[in-house]
Design an enzyme around this catalytic site. Structure first.
Site, mmCIF file in Angstrom:
data_model
loop_
_atom_site.group_PDB
_atom_site.id
_atom_site.type_symbol
_atom_site.label_atom_id
_atom_site.label_comp_id
_atom_site.label_asym_id
_atom_site.label_seq_id
_atom_site.Cartn_x
_atom_site.Cartn_y
_atom_site.Cartn_z
ATOM 1 N N GLY A 68 -52.816 -6.986 -40.715
ATOM 2 C CA GLY A 68 -52.668 -7.698 -41.985
ATOM 3 C C GLY A 68 -53.843 -8.597 -42.323
ATOM 4 N N GLY A 69 -54.734 -8.816 -41.358
ATOM 5 C CA GLY A 69 -55.946 -9.607 -41.616
ATOM 6 C C GLY A 69 -55.744 -11.108 -41.587
ATOM 7 C CB SER A 109 -58.233 -8.487 -36.908
ATOM 8 O OG SER A 109 -58.218 -9.075 -38.193
ATOM 9 C CB CYS A 145 -47.169 -16.095 -44.600
ATOM 10 S SG CYS A 145 -48.506 -15.385 -45.590
ATOM 11 N N GLY A 196 -49.257 -9.177 -41.393
ATOM 12 C CA GLY A 196 -48.972 -7.859 -40.845
ATOM 13 C C GLY A 196 -48.027 -7.931 -39.658
ATOM 14 N N GLY A 232 -47.884 -6.020 -36.992
ATOM 15 C CA GLY A 232 -48.522 -5.821 -35.688
ATOM 16 C C GLY A 232 -49.085 -7.090 -35.091
ATOM 17 C CE1 TYR A 278 -43.097 -21.581 -36.986
ATOM 18 C CE2 TYR A 278 -45.107 -20.334 -36.615
ATOM 19 C CZ TYR A 278 -44.439 -21.351 -37.255
ATOM 20 O OH TYR A 278 -45.087 -22.124 -38.153
ATOM 21 C CB ILE A 312 -49.279 -2.675 -31.229
ATOM 22 C CG1 ILE A 312 -49.372 -3.251 -29.813
ATOM 23 C CG2 ILE A 312 -47.826 -2.655 -31.692
ATOM 24 C CD1 ILE A 312 -49.114 -4.721 -29.712
ATOM 25 C CE1 TYR A 359 -49.270 -20.998 -36.980
ATOM 26 C CE2 TYR A 359 -49.077 -23.180 -36.016
ATOM 27 C CZ TYR A 359 -48.591 -22.186 -36.844
ATOM 28 O OH TYR A 359 -47.425 -22.394 -37.524
#
Length: 538
Positions: free
Chosen positions: A110-111, A118, A175, A179, A181, A189, A240, A478
């Site tokens: 998801g970046g 990533s 949010c 993503g 993954g 969480y 994954i 984080y």
């Protein structure tokens, strides 16, 4: 003097030109080699999934899932190729070819990695495996589970669950564009954690492509690797592809509220009590607190600190007002502060504070591509309540710094009942709440970036007396490169230990053992990945 200056400029220009020429040649050469390699694998559709730098869609593809504008500059290192697989076999072939060609592979779902690792690298040549097309979600409401592929977003997952059931949900983040993954592999969480724990506490199975290009489920990968990818980060162990997630019961109506206080009134009293009540109240209630320096609503041209308590309760507003009236009168919660709505409507509320009659759940399907502010995040854990004196000194520091804020996320409940070794995520019993340091800005200039990064680091230093020690713990999701990076030289284990103990505490060494077993050559690596054990000489 002018002649020497002109000569220097000319030499610099020539060197830059040669560098660009080299990068271009590397890109073209690697593209040809990668396509040739992919074509040796069945069903790889090589030409369709490989995007080199000279392809017109390269920039838009790269930028689409950059979620932090700090890593969307001309000077940000770019991948030589972007791979956009649409099938599992594409991913398998991509891993094998990257390994064969000895090029670093970064995986993006998801970046949202806060440090961009990533899709950015400190290594000169790397490729990005972009999973945005690996995004299917299959919900089986009757059996109570969902298979979600790594490139699906949390918003899409929540929406698809709600399509099938009004009384099932999943414990994950607020949010919607994150993503699946990256989120689940780092722990995952959200506002159901006091009732149901983390995302990784509700994972039943997974699919991963290992360093040998094999597609493995839980049975095939074994319990050690399955344990590692439930909170140890996916990027250290393989790619994954999907998680099988256990869905959890939610009532037909939940209650949310947002209540604000300022330090010139009773905010300090509210925070003092919140530190006790939020981690200790009924499991059905989760309370987050935002702590922000703002302009005073009562005194012109004066800064103050605003406390916002945002909460979700798995029940109705009458019950909630009664619970907090007894446990937390300082908050002053009234029934008119509360809104009752379905679980899926509460997902939308957490995203933008809108009410159900204003924003529909379909907004959760919007991936909001190529939209990002500049930002920096850090994390800490609080195990002993901060005193009144400590809080008052914190308010002064926040006002002095000017922009950086804090988010307090309450633990307790189910979180305190799960063993610290059950998953790689270790921050369980004994932690009252997690702190997120948060600063975002829109000015892309170097001075602004320097100023706000410095603010976050000064505040982090200031908080040292109030947070966990030996190690000073941090939350993997984080991501914070300030706490240590790895260049995977001869001291890679020692370098990894610096950040690894902060993220994983006593679980770090088990992660190292798993890494050594499944990827001893350290093919899957990033700036904060799990290192393998050093090889013994001879």
């Amino acid at each position: 003097m002018t002649t020497r200056s002109n000569q220097t400029t000319f030499v610099s220009s020539v060197l830059l030109f040669l560098l660009l020429l080299h990068v271009s040649a590397t890109s073209a050469s690697l593209y040809d080699d990668f396509v040739r390699c992919l074509n040796t694998h069945p069903n790889s559709s090589a030409s369709q999934i490989v995007i080199p730098q000279n392809n017109p869609s390269f920039t838009s593809t790269l930028r689409a899932y950059i979620r932090n504008a700090r890593f969307n500059t001309t000077s940000t290192p770019k991948p030589v190729l972007i791979l956009t697989p649409t099938t599992e076999s594409h991913v398998q072939a991509s891993v094998l070819c990257a390994k064969k060609l000895n090029v670093q592979l970064k995986t993006r779902s998801g970046g949202h990695d806060y440090e961009g690792i990533s899709y950015v690298s400190t290594e000169p040549t790397f490729v990005v495996l972009d999973l945005f097309n690996i995004r299917s979600i299959d919900v089986n409401a009757e059996a109570g589970y969902a298979w979600a592929q790594a490139g699906a977003t949390l918003g899409e997952l929540y929406y698809r669950i709600a399509e099938k059931s009004k009384t099932l949900g999943f414990p994950a983040g607020v949010c919607p564009t994150v993503g699946v993954g990256g989120h689940v592999s780092a722990g995952g969480y959200g506002n159901l954690l006091r009732k149901y724990g983390l995302s990784v506490d509700n994972v039943l199975d997974a699919l991963i492509v290992d360093v040998n290009g094999k597609l493995l489920d839980r049975k095939a990968m074994g319990e050690d690797l399955f344990w590692a990818i439930r909170g140890g980060g996916g990027g250290s162990f393989g790619v994954i592809l999907a998680y099988k997630l256990k869905l959890v019961p939610v009532p037909e109506k939940v209650t949310v509220f947002r209540v604000m206080h300022y330090t010139e009134s009773n905010a300090t009293d509210v925070v003092l009590k919140w530190q006790v009540v939020a981690p200790g109240t009924v499991d059905d209630l989760w309370m987050r607190m935002l702590v922000q320096p703002v302009s005073s609503p009562t005194k012109k041209e004066t800064k103050t600190v605003r406390i916002s308590v945002l909460a979700q309760y798995l029940g109705n507003s009458n019950q909630l007002v009664s619970v907090l009236g007894k446990q937390f009168p300082e908050l002053g919660l009234k029934k008119e502060d509360c809104s009752e709505m379905s679980w899926i409507e509460s997902v939308v509320w957490w995203n933008d504070s809108s009410t159900p009659n204003v924003t529909k759940p379909e907004v959760l399907l919007d991936r909001t591509l190529d939209q990002a502010k500049f930002g920096k995040r850090k994390s800490d854990y609080v195990q002993t309540p901060i005193s009144r004196e400590g809080l008052e000194s914190l308010w002064k520091k926040l006002i002095e710094l000017g922009k950086t804020g804090l988010v307090f996320n309450a633990y307790g409940g189910k979180m305190a009942r799960v063993s610290a070794s059950d998953a790689p995520f270790p921050h369980r019993a004994g932690n009252l709440f997690k702190i997120q340091y948060s600063v975002s800005w829109e000015d892309g200039g170097e001075e602004a970036t320097k100023e706000y990064l410095n603010q976050s680091r000064v505040l982090y230093s200031f908080m040292t007396p109030f947070v966990s020690k030996n190690p000073r713990s941090a939350f993997l999701a984080y991501r914070d490169l300030d706490i240590g990076v790895n260049n995977f030289g001869k001291d890679s284990y020692e370098q990894g230990k610096v950040y690894g103990l902060k993220y994983f505490n006593d679980n770090f060494n088990r992660l190292v053992k798993v890494k050594t077993a499944v990827d001893p050559e350290n093919f899957f690596r990033n700036e904060q990945s799990i290192p393998p054990l050093p090889r013994k000489a001879g």
